[in-house]
Enzyme design. Structure first.
Site, PDB file in Angstrom:
ATOM      1  CG  HIS A 124      -1.548   1.218   1.522  1.00 61.17           C
ATOM      2  ND1 HIS A 124      -1.072   2.240   2.215  1.00 61.17           N
ATOM      3  CD2 HIS A 124      -2.784   2.049   1.003  1.00 61.17           C
ATOM      4  CE1 HIS A 124      -1.832   3.336   2.379  1.00 61.17           C
ATOM      5  NE2 HIS A 124      -3.061   2.918   1.290  1.00 61.17           N
ATOM      6  CB  CYS A 181      32.974   1.753 -24.848  1.00 60.68           C
ATOM      7  SG  CYS A 181      34.168   0.613 -24.681  1.00 60.68           S
TER       8      CYS A 181
END
Length: 818
Positions: free
Chosen positions: A434, A765
């Protein structure tokens, strides 16, 4: 029955009946009618319709009385909200049913009991509001559910209590804040056969990742016993992530699996008036997952089926929030609720919003938990255990706007307080409880399942709750500033040169997948081993032979929930790789085998038993030289097994492997021989093999290397260091470090020229293209196949490359015109 609209069997209702049976019941009926034939099992039952609720209100002449009470509501006064809600609920609970309704309920219940061969069968009694299916409202947890209800008297009382729950404190405040008329929302009640998950397991599943909104996974939370413990956040549940695209192809793609802290479970009660009971779970059971992998996959298939059905019916993507239960007696899976997810399905998709925390190097961590959302919240701690002040520091009235709510677990009645909080921190709970659902809806950062955070913090203490650093939420001492950056995707230029991403953390992969990209140019295994595994692979395999009792104890704790040490390493590494691979599927994800230096390996648990002391680890026993070494080969085999698991078991064939720091062609051949020994073979099932081009020998012998690989990926950091003969960690020579040095650029040109000639792919990279537009121009002009950068450099790189490509096109235009 003389008045059929008062009651209907669940199998008689469908989505079009929402005005009369509410969203929850309409959805159950729709699934019973249409999804049973697709293998989705939903327990049967009957519906007490909205007409019954309206007749009940009219029979007891409550309409005007309720209106009068609601008229005095002040949504900013917690005490006023409590008094108002209680007054309305008391009115309803003291009401009586019209005779034909209570007799009808009992008749239907008797028919159900007869069907199941019981005198008084066990049922779940669930509220179902007519506004539950609205696209801008979740209404999660606002009305009540009553489990294991038996007999006429208890059933009638439960239905009446469901009617009253239309006016819970949180429901009243929610409707007020959203502008809904309290009297335009009707309530229906579903009476559904219980699934014996009290002796089995149950939980919640979403057909997306609840934090990032990533569409292609099913997230499952589960625990032992009845499902209310997971929904309420009373336990920290087990968790699974399952990849939908390859699940549909017949693979078993559990891409992540986490053992929760399931210390309690809800079971059937034995005393009159107490239909459920919470009991402790024995330690051995806590340390096991509450369902099998096969059951998790079955849940995922059901959830994917439900999502597809609803999406087809609505004509647009409709992610689903589902409650499931496994019957401990029959071992069958049942879906007991399904509703549309209401947070990510409404999110803007034309922008990327990123939150960043500007934490200093000496930022002090207090605790960690599960991050809900991706924001940062800071303020003064207010510890609460109840709204009336019992056990905490003050009560709900003392809670100020901007305070940080710290508690054991939240109750749905706490929503008026939660909306004031700058952050919510709980001891218990998981992603689907919840507190998590409400925090997402309110846009409040929450960190749940922290363990004992109420003992670690004090009311009045200033803290910062950070949810922007991945799946793990971190609580820091003090107020730390944070920023929010919003980038419109339209502002990112298209480039001819594919721009890939360097992704280290699997926890951030789903979030980064929303950026425009051509896949992952570098996924480092080191990050996963450091964070997911934490132990040296040889220590895992050989610790029992070392006689180090303390080490064995730590490893035993570490592998909790796994069959053995090898399985732990292989599965944990495979989960990390798979999370990245699934996020960018079907684009290529280049995974670099581990490239720790010996001093870094030594820092892993047990590493001191296996690592040498080297004068210069940077150019020592690292990368490829480890993989075929008799001393380390068995550990490298675990990496190969993890890659196989990701590609063959999970179906993520977009994974490419890359060998780092490989000095000679012969060394590469030794590595590929060991890979083959462990079932990884270049070309087999489409496996591609890349080589990090980071040593001068890789460039000088590029033609020979290219005979054994599918691509090069330039590691500009090491290449610059080794070309210029300097230590990049030394401040004394750092002024000479420059990847734009003519010698380095000549090396790059040699490699790209050779790769073009041999038909071998070549990419880079590194940060150079982002930081230096002239360097980007140099690479693009040479015809590099791809450039891979960190996500925070993507926009800058795309702009730089876009400008470069534009200039190149203009130059070509001028030449051709001449």
């Amino acid at each position: 029955m003389s008045n059929p609209p008062y009651l209907k069997w669940l199998h008689e209702v469908e989505l079009s009946d929402i005005p009369s049976v509410g969203g929850k019941n309409a959805s159950l009926g729709e699934m019973i009618q249409n999804l049973g034939k697709l293998g989705v099992q939903v327990p049967g039952g009957f519906v007490v319709t909205v007409s019954s609720y309206e007749a009940f209100i009219a029979h007891n002449v409550l309409d005007q009385k309720i209106r009068d009470i609601i008229a005095g509501l002040d949504v900013d006064d917690v005490e006023n909200i409590r008094r108002t809600g209680l007054a309305v609920r008391t009115l309803i609970k003291n009401g009586k049913f019209p005779e034909e309704i209570w007799k009808g309920i009992m008749q239907r219940y008797d028919e159900m009991s007869q069907k199941y061969g019981q005198e008084a069968t066990d049922v779940a009694v669930r509220s179902s509001a007519t506004a539950e299916d609205l696209p801008d409202a979740s209404f999660a947890g606002q009305q009540e559910t009553f489990l294991n209800i038996r007999g006429h008297q208890d059933l009638i009382a439960a239905v009446r209590n469901c009617f009253a729950s239309l006016f819970t404190d949180r429901a009243i405040v929610y409707r007020e804040s959203r502008g809904y008329d309290h009297f335009q929302v009707g309530l229906s009640v579903g009476v559904q056969k219980m699934v014996r998950s009290d002796v089995g397991s149950s939980g919640v599943a979403f057909s997306l990742d609840t934090e990032s909104g990533f569409k292609d996974v099913v997230l499952i939370n589960g625990s032992y016993g009845l499902g209310e413990m997971v929904v309420q956040g009373a336990v920290s549940p087990d968790e699974w992530l399952i990849f939908k695209p390859t699940l549909a192809e017949g693979f078993t793609p559990i891409i992540e699996k986490k053992l929760g802290n399931k210390d309690r479970k809800m079971v059937y009660g034995v005393e009159p008036g107490k239909p459920t009971l919470t009991i402790p779970i024995e330690r051995a059971q806590r340390n096991r997952f509450c369902i099998t992998d096969d059951q998790a996959l079955e849940i995922a298939r059901s959830v994917a089926t439900i999502e597809k059905y609803y999406s087809d019916k609505k004509g647009h993507w409709c992610p689903m929030d589902v409650e499931w239960a496994v019957d401990g007696l029959s071992k069958e899976l049942f879906i007991v609720q399904a509703r549309p997810e209401t947070i990510h399905s409404r999110k803007a998709t034309d922008r990327v919003v990123e939150y960043k925390i500007d934490k200093p190097d000496d930022a002090k961590e207090v605790a960690r938990g599960i991050a809900i959302g991706d924001r940062v919240g800071a303020g003064k701690v207010r510890i609460l255990f109840s709204l009336d002040g019992r056990g905490g520091d003050g009560d709900g009235k003392d809670f100020k706007q901007g305070d940080v709510l710290v508690t054991d677990m939240t109750d749905p009645d706490w929503e008026p307080i939660m909306k004031k909080a700058s952050a919510i921190i709980t001891n218990k709970g998981g992603r689907t409880c919840h507190a998590a659902i409400v925090a997402r809806e309110m846009g409040v950062p929450a960190i749940v399942g922290c363990g004992n955070v109420t003992d670690l913090l004090d009311t009045g203490m200033e803290v910062t709750a950070s949810c922007c650093e991945g799946d793990t939420g971190i609580i820091y001492h003090g107020i730390i500033p944070s920023t929010m950056e919003e980038t419109m995707l339209a502002d990112m230029p298209d480039t001819k040169t594919p721009i890939m991403l360097n992704v280290a953390s699997p926890d951030l992969a789903f979030k980064f997948s929303g950026l425009p990209n051509a896949g992952v140019g570098l996924a480092r295994e080191e990050f996963i081993i450091n964070n997911y595994i934490q132990a040296h692979p040889l220590a895992l395999l050989q610790h029992k032979e070392l006689g180090d009792v303390a080490l064995s104890g730590k490893i035993s704790y570490l592998i909790n929930g796994y069959e053995d040490e090898e399985t732990f390493f292989v599965k944990r590494l495979s989960y990390g790789i798979a999370k990245i691979a699934s996020a960018f599927y079907p684009n290529k994800v280049i995974v670099r085998f581990s490239d720790f230096k010996s001093n870094e390996y030594k820092n892993l648990l047990g590493g001191e038993h296996f690592e040498p002391t080297e004068e210069n680890p940077m150019i020592g026993w690292r990368g490829a030289s480890r993989y075929y070494s008799e001393v380390y080969k068995e550990a490298f085999g675990l990496e190969c097994k993890a890659i196989r698991r990701v590609r063959e078991k999970m179906g993520l064939k977009n994974v490419v492997v890359m060998v780092p720091f490989c000095r000679t062609v012969e060394e590469l051949q030794s590595v590929t021989a060991v890979m083959k020994e462990y079932g990884l073979e270049r070309g087999k099932e489409g496996l591609e093999l890349f080589l990090m081009a980071e040593i001068p020998s890789n460039i000088l012998m590029a033609e020979e290397f290219s005979e054994h690989i599918d691509g090069f990926s330039i590691g500009s950091n090491d290449l610059t260091q080794l070309t210029l003969g300097l230590d990049r960690d030394s401040a004394l020579v750092s002024h000479l470090y420059d990847e734009r040095n003519p010698a380095v650029k000549r090396m790059l040109k040699m490699l790209i020229d050779t790769a073009k000639r041999t038909g071998t792919k070549v990419g880079i990279c590194g940060q150079g293209p982002s930081d230096f537009p002239d360097f980007a121009q140099f690479l693009v002009e040479l015809g590099i196949d791809s450039i891979s950068v960190t996500p925070d450099s993507l926009l800058k790189t795309k702009r730089a490359i876009g400008e470069v490509e534009k200039k190149i096109a203009e130059k070509k235009g001028v030449k051709s015109a001449a």
